[in-house]
Design a protein around this motif. Structure first.
Motif, PDB file in Angstrom:
ATOM      1  N   LEU A  37      -3.505 -14.155  -3.333  1.00  0.00           N
ATOM      2  CA  LEU A  37      -2.322 -13.844  -4.136  1.00  0.00           C
ATOM      3  C   LEU A  37      -2.400 -14.491  -5.520  1.00  0.00           C
ATOM      4  O   LEU A  37      -1.975 -13.898  -6.505  1.00  0.00           O
ATOM      5  N   VAL A  38      -2.930 -15.718  -5.565  1.00  0.00           N
ATOM      6  CA  VAL A  38      -3.024 -16.448  -6.828  1.00  0.00           C
ATOM      7  C   VAL A  38      -4.073 -15.823  -7.739  1.00  0.00           C
ATOM      8  O   VAL A  38      -3.877 -15.715  -8.947  1.00  0.00           O
ATOM      9  N   LYS A  39      -5.174 -15.404  -7.157  1.00  0.00           N
ATOM     10  CA  LYS A  39      -6.270 -14.806  -7.936  1.00  0.00           C
ATOM     11  C   LYS A  39      -5.801 -13.450  -8.457  1.00  0.00           C
ATOM     12  O   LYS A  39      -5.377 -12.604  -7.705  1.00  0.00           O
ATOM     13  N   LYS A  40      -5.886 -13.249  -9.746  1.00  0.00           N
ATOM     14  CA  LYS A  40      -5.282 -12.085 -10.384  1.00  0.00           C
ATOM     15  C   LYS A  40      -5.960 -10.765 -10.035  1.00  0.00           C
ATOM     16  O   LYS A  40      -5.309  -9.774  -9.802  1.00  0.00           O
ATOM     17  N   ASP A  41      -7.282 -10.735 -10.021  1.00  0.00           N
ATOM     18  CA  ASP A  41      -7.966  -9.463  -9.818  1.00  0.00           C
ATOM     19  C   ASP A  41      -8.007  -9.070  -8.349  1.00  0.00           C
ATOM     20  O   ASP A  41      -7.623  -9.827  -7.467  1.00  0.00           O
ATOM     21  N   GLU A  42      -8.474  -7.859  -8.104  1.00  0.00           N
ATOM     22  CA  GLU A  42      -8.570  -7.357  -6.734  1.00  0.00           C
ATOM     23  C   GLU A  42      -9.810  -7.931  -6.071  1.00  0.00           C
ATOM     24  O   GLU A  42     -10.870  -8.032  -6.689  1.00  0.00           O
ATOM     25  N   GLN A  43      -9.685  -8.324  -4.808  1.00  0.00           N
ATOM     26  CA  GLN A  43     -10.810  -8.880  -4.061  1.00  0.00           C
ATOM     27  C   GLN A  43     -11.112  -7.964  -2.879  1.00  0.00           C
ATOM     28  O   GLN A  43     -10.335  -7.933  -1.931  1.00  0.00           O
ATOM     29  N   PRO A  44     -12.231  -7.251  -2.927  1.00  0.00           N
ATOM     30  CA  PRO A  44     -12.569  -6.343  -1.827  1.00  0.00           C
ATOM     31  C   PRO A  44     -13.256  -7.078  -0.675  1.00  0.00           C
ATOM     32  O   PRO A  44     -14.410  -6.820  -0.353  1.00  0.00           O
ATOM     33  N   ILE A  45     -12.546  -8.024  -0.074  1.00  0.00           N
ATOM     34  CA  ILE A  45     -13.100  -8.748   1.068  1.00  0.00           C
ATOM     35  C   ILE A  45     -12.165  -8.557   2.255  1.00  0.00           C
ATOM     36  O   ILE A  45     -10.971  -8.325   2.088  1.00  0.00           O
ATOM     37  N   GLY A  46     -12.706  -8.642   3.437  1.00  0.00           N
ATOM     38  CA  GLY A  46     -11.925  -8.415   4.641  1.00  0.00           C
ATOM     39  C   GLY A  46     -11.151  -9.645   5.087  1.00  0.00           C
ATOM     40  O   GLY A  46     -11.260 -10.732   4.522  1.00  0.00           O
ATOM     41  N   ILE A  47     -10.380  -9.457   6.139  1.00  0.00           N
ATOM     42  CA  ILE A  47      -9.546 -10.535   6.670  1.00  0.00           C
ATOM     43  C   ILE A  47     -10.396 -11.666   7.236  1.00  0.00           C
ATOM     44  O   ILE A  47     -10.031 -12.833   7.128  1.00  0.00           O
TER      45      ILE A  47
END
Length: 87
Positions: free
Chosen positions: A20-30
Motif C-alpha cells: 500500500l505504501v509503495k506507489k507503483d503497481e507490484q505484480p507479485i502474488g500473495i
C-alpha cells in the motif's frame, strides 16, 4: 506451530502495508507478499533492537511496525528489480 502461523499473519500484514505504501503497481502474488513481509518484519525488528530501542510501556511497538514496513518496501523493490517484473 503457533509461531509459524504468527509469522505468516504478521508477514501478510506487513507485506500488505508495504504494498500500500509503495506507489507503483507490484505484480507479485500473495505468497511473495507474505514472504517479503515476514522478512521485512524480521529484519526490521532486528534493526530496531540493534539500535537499542526498547518498548518499556508494554503497548504497541509502533517503531518496530514502521521500520518493518519500510524494510518490506525496500525488499519488494529489490525483488521486482531482480526478477525484472514490470507494471
Amino acid at each position: 506451530m503457533g509461531q509459524i502461523i504468527g509469522m505468516i499473519v504478521v508477514g501478510a500484514i506487513i507485506g500488505a502495508l508495504a504494498r500500500l505504501v509503495k506507489k507503483d503497481e507490484q505484480p507479485i502474488g500473495i505468497l511473495w507478499t507474505i514472504i517479503l513481509g515476514a522478512l521485512g518484519a524480521g529484519i526490521g525488528g532486528w534493526l530496531v533492537s540493534a539500535f537499542g530501542y526498547e518498548n518499556s510501556n508494554g503497548g504497541v511497538q509502533w517503531i518496530h511496525w514502521i521500520v518493518s514496513v519500510i524494510v518490506a518496501v525496500v525488499l519488494i523493490g529489490i525483488y521486482m528489480g531482480i526478477t525484472g517484473k514490470k507494471k
